[in-house]
Design a protein around this motif. Structure first.
Motif, PDB file in Angstrom:
ATOM      1  N   ASN A   6      27.745  76.361  80.759  1.00  0.00           N
ATOM      2  CA  ASN A   6      27.388  75.016  80.054  1.00  0.00           C
ATOM      3  C   ASN A   6      26.290  74.982  79.065  1.00  0.00           C
ATOM      4  O   ASN A   6      25.370  74.288  79.332  1.00  0.00           O
ATOM      5  CB  ASN A   6      26.989  74.128  81.374  1.00  0.00           C
ATOM      6  N   PRO A  13      24.222  74.249  75.831  1.00  0.00           N
ATOM      7  CA  PRO A  13      24.553  73.322  74.786  1.00  0.00           C
ATOM      8  C   PRO A  13      24.708  73.909  73.684  1.00  0.00           C
ATOM      9  O   PRO A  13      24.149  74.964  73.170  1.00  0.00           O
ATOM     10  CB  PRO A  13      23.190  72.596  74.957  1.00  0.00           C
ATOM     11  N   ALA A  14      25.005  72.905  72.538  1.00  0.00           N
ATOM     12  CA  ALA A  14      25.025  73.592  71.003  1.00  0.00           C
ATOM     13  C   ALA A  14      23.458  73.671  70.454  1.00  0.00           C
ATOM     14  O   ALA A  14      22.693  72.946  71.111  1.00  0.00           O
ATOM     15  CB  ALA A  14      25.793  72.375  70.138  1.00  0.00           C
ATOM     16  N   ILE A  46      27.678  76.663  68.441  1.00  0.00           N
ATOM     17  CA  ILE A  46      28.089  75.688  67.718  1.00  0.00           C
ATOM     18  C   ILE A  46      28.609  74.487  68.586  1.00  0.00           C
ATOM     19  O   ILE A  46      28.270  73.281  68.608  1.00  0.00           O
ATOM     20  CB  ILE A  46      28.894  75.730  66.410  1.00  0.00           C
ATOM     21  N   LYS A  47      29.620  74.817  69.427  1.00  0.00           N
ATOM     22  CA  LYS A  47      30.218  74.028  70.374  1.00  0.00           C
ATOM     23  C   LYS A  47      31.088  74.713  71.301  1.00  0.00           C
ATOM     24  O   LYS A  47      31.300  75.874  71.144  1.00  0.00           O
ATOM     25  CB  LYS A  47      31.090  72.927  69.663  1.00  0.00           C
ATOM     26  N   LYS A  48      30.998  74.309  72.546  1.00  0.00           N
ATOM     27  CA  LYS A  48      32.232  74.957  73.513  1.00  0.00           C
ATOM     28  C   LYS A  48      33.693  74.499  73.044  1.00  0.00           C
ATOM     29  O   LYS A  48      34.030  73.593  72.682  1.00  0.00           O
ATOM     30  CB  LYS A  48      31.986  74.259  74.803  1.00  0.00           C
ATOM     31  N   TYR A  81      33.028  79.882  73.647  1.00  0.00           N
ATOM     32  CA  TYR A  81      32.017  79.049  72.461  1.00  0.00           C
ATOM     33  C   TYR A  81      32.387  79.289  71.018  1.00  0.00           C
ATOM     34  O   TYR A  81      32.873  80.602  70.751  1.00  0.00           O
ATOM     35  CB  TYR A  81      30.641  79.300  72.834  1.00  0.00           C
ATOM     36  N   GLN A 141      31.358  82.140  61.313  1.00  0.00           N
ATOM     37  CA  GLN A 141      31.861  81.629  62.521  1.00  0.00           C
ATOM     38  C   GLN A 141      32.694  82.569  63.186  1.00  0.00           C
ATOM     39  O   GLN A 141      33.659  83.141  62.792  1.00  0.00           O
ATOM     40  CB  GLN A 141      32.471  80.058  62.347  1.00  0.00           C
TER      41      GLN A 141
END
Length: 335
Positions: free
Chosen positions: A15, A17-18, A34-36, A46, A54
């Protein structure tokens, strides 16, 4: 109490975070979340920023949970012209709040899932994607692996040009062992049509179920207690009641019955069916109207006809394109 605290601590890595940053313990490569992208049975994936752009990172609870996936991705890298799965880029450990978590970094595949693509652009695309998938499965099987948890969620269409790829190999199992991860709808054991032994025919059953699912707006379920021959009868009805599936009935049933010893034979049969279906559609195309009759029609009516394209012609052209794409891909497999 200690076990609960430890479990809670372990879950922190799933979990993040960004904006979270870390540097690999051993290889010293920097990462920024960047995000999950999603959770799996063996860890969390992620989207991250790296020095080279990326990428996707999968973080697990322990090394054993990710070892199989890393080995599979390494095996893919040895395959000539690898397009099987994402390229493996880094394997390292993340130290977070006093805990050590293994992770690996891989190529980030961007696109739509197979179901999203087919439902937006039409099921006419599905046969060529299944041809591509069977070619990839054949390569995987030759390396001694079975995909196992084969389903549309694990298939993504990249491009252009459009190409089916898989991006989650968490269920991949060595041939001869028991399948370790599966989703019931694509599992022959669930339908009572085979066991869960990791062998090529297990993946081919799943490929047939994926093909069937693309023809329906939502996933259907078997009737409670249905298994074996009754399951097969149910699937036969779903195939027979779908115009896009009916031409491929023979191939689909052979896969569902486990009658294909390898993916290459199923792929060959599917391509022959595409060719036959395309030729049949061409032969059923209405001939052009007689010029003298066309000339006798009012000019306004003639214009109206020109403005309205022939749906059947579009389907035939699409089918021809798919068959040509299949042939070119098939030839490429042997180059």
């Amino acid at each position: 109490m200690m076990e609960k605290t430890n479990l809670h601590s372990k879950n922190q890595a799933f979990n993040l975070p960004a904006g979270t940053k870390w540097t690999g313990k051993w290889n010293k490569n920097p990462y920024k979340i960047i995000k999950k992208l999603g959770n799996g049975a063996t860890g969390t994936v992620y989207l991250v920023e790296t020095r080279s752009g990326q990428r996707a990172v999968k973080i697990g609870e322990n090394k054993l949970s990710l070892t199989s996936e890393v080995n599979v991705l390494k095996a893919f890298s040895k395959v000539r012209g690898n397009v099987l799965g994402p390229s493996l880029l880094d394997v390292d450990d993340l130290v977070w709040k006093g805990e050590v978590y293994p992770f690996f970094c891989m190529e980030y595949l961007e696109g739509e899932t197979l179901l999203e693509f087919s439902r937006k652009r039409g099921t006419e695309w599905v046969p060529v994607f299944i041809v591509q998938l069977l070619g990839d499965l054949d390569r995987l099987h030759q390396e001694g692996w079975v995909f196992g948890d084969l389903k549309p969620d694990n298939l993504i269409i990249t491009g252009p040009p459009s190409r089916v790829r898989w991006f989650d190999v968490g269920g991949t199992t060595k041939q001869g062992r028991a399948i370790k991860e599966y989703t019931e709808f694509y599992d022959r054991g669930y339908w009572g049509l085979g066991d869960r032994k990791a062998e090529p025919s297990y993946d081919l059953f799943a490929a047939a179920m994926i093909f069937i699912e693309t023809a329906y707006p939502r996933r259907f379920e078997k009737t409670s207690g249905t298994a074996g021959d009754r399951s097969l009868d149910l699937l036969k009805r779903y195939i027979a009641n779908s115009a896009p599936l009916l031409p491929y009935k023979k191939v689909l049933l052979q896969a569902l019955k486990g009658q294909y010893p390898n993916a290459q034979i199923m792929k060959k049969d599917l391509m022959q069916t595409i060719e036959h279906h395309t030729s049949r559609q061409k032969s059923e195309t209405p001939s052009s109207p007689n010029r003298s009759k066309a000339a006798a029609r009012p000019i306004q009516k003639k214009k109206k006809l020109k403005e309205k394209p022939s749906y059947r012609t579009e389907i035939i052209l699409t089918a021809s394109f798919l068959f040509l794409s299949s042939v070119l891909y098939f030839m490429g497999q042997w180059m």
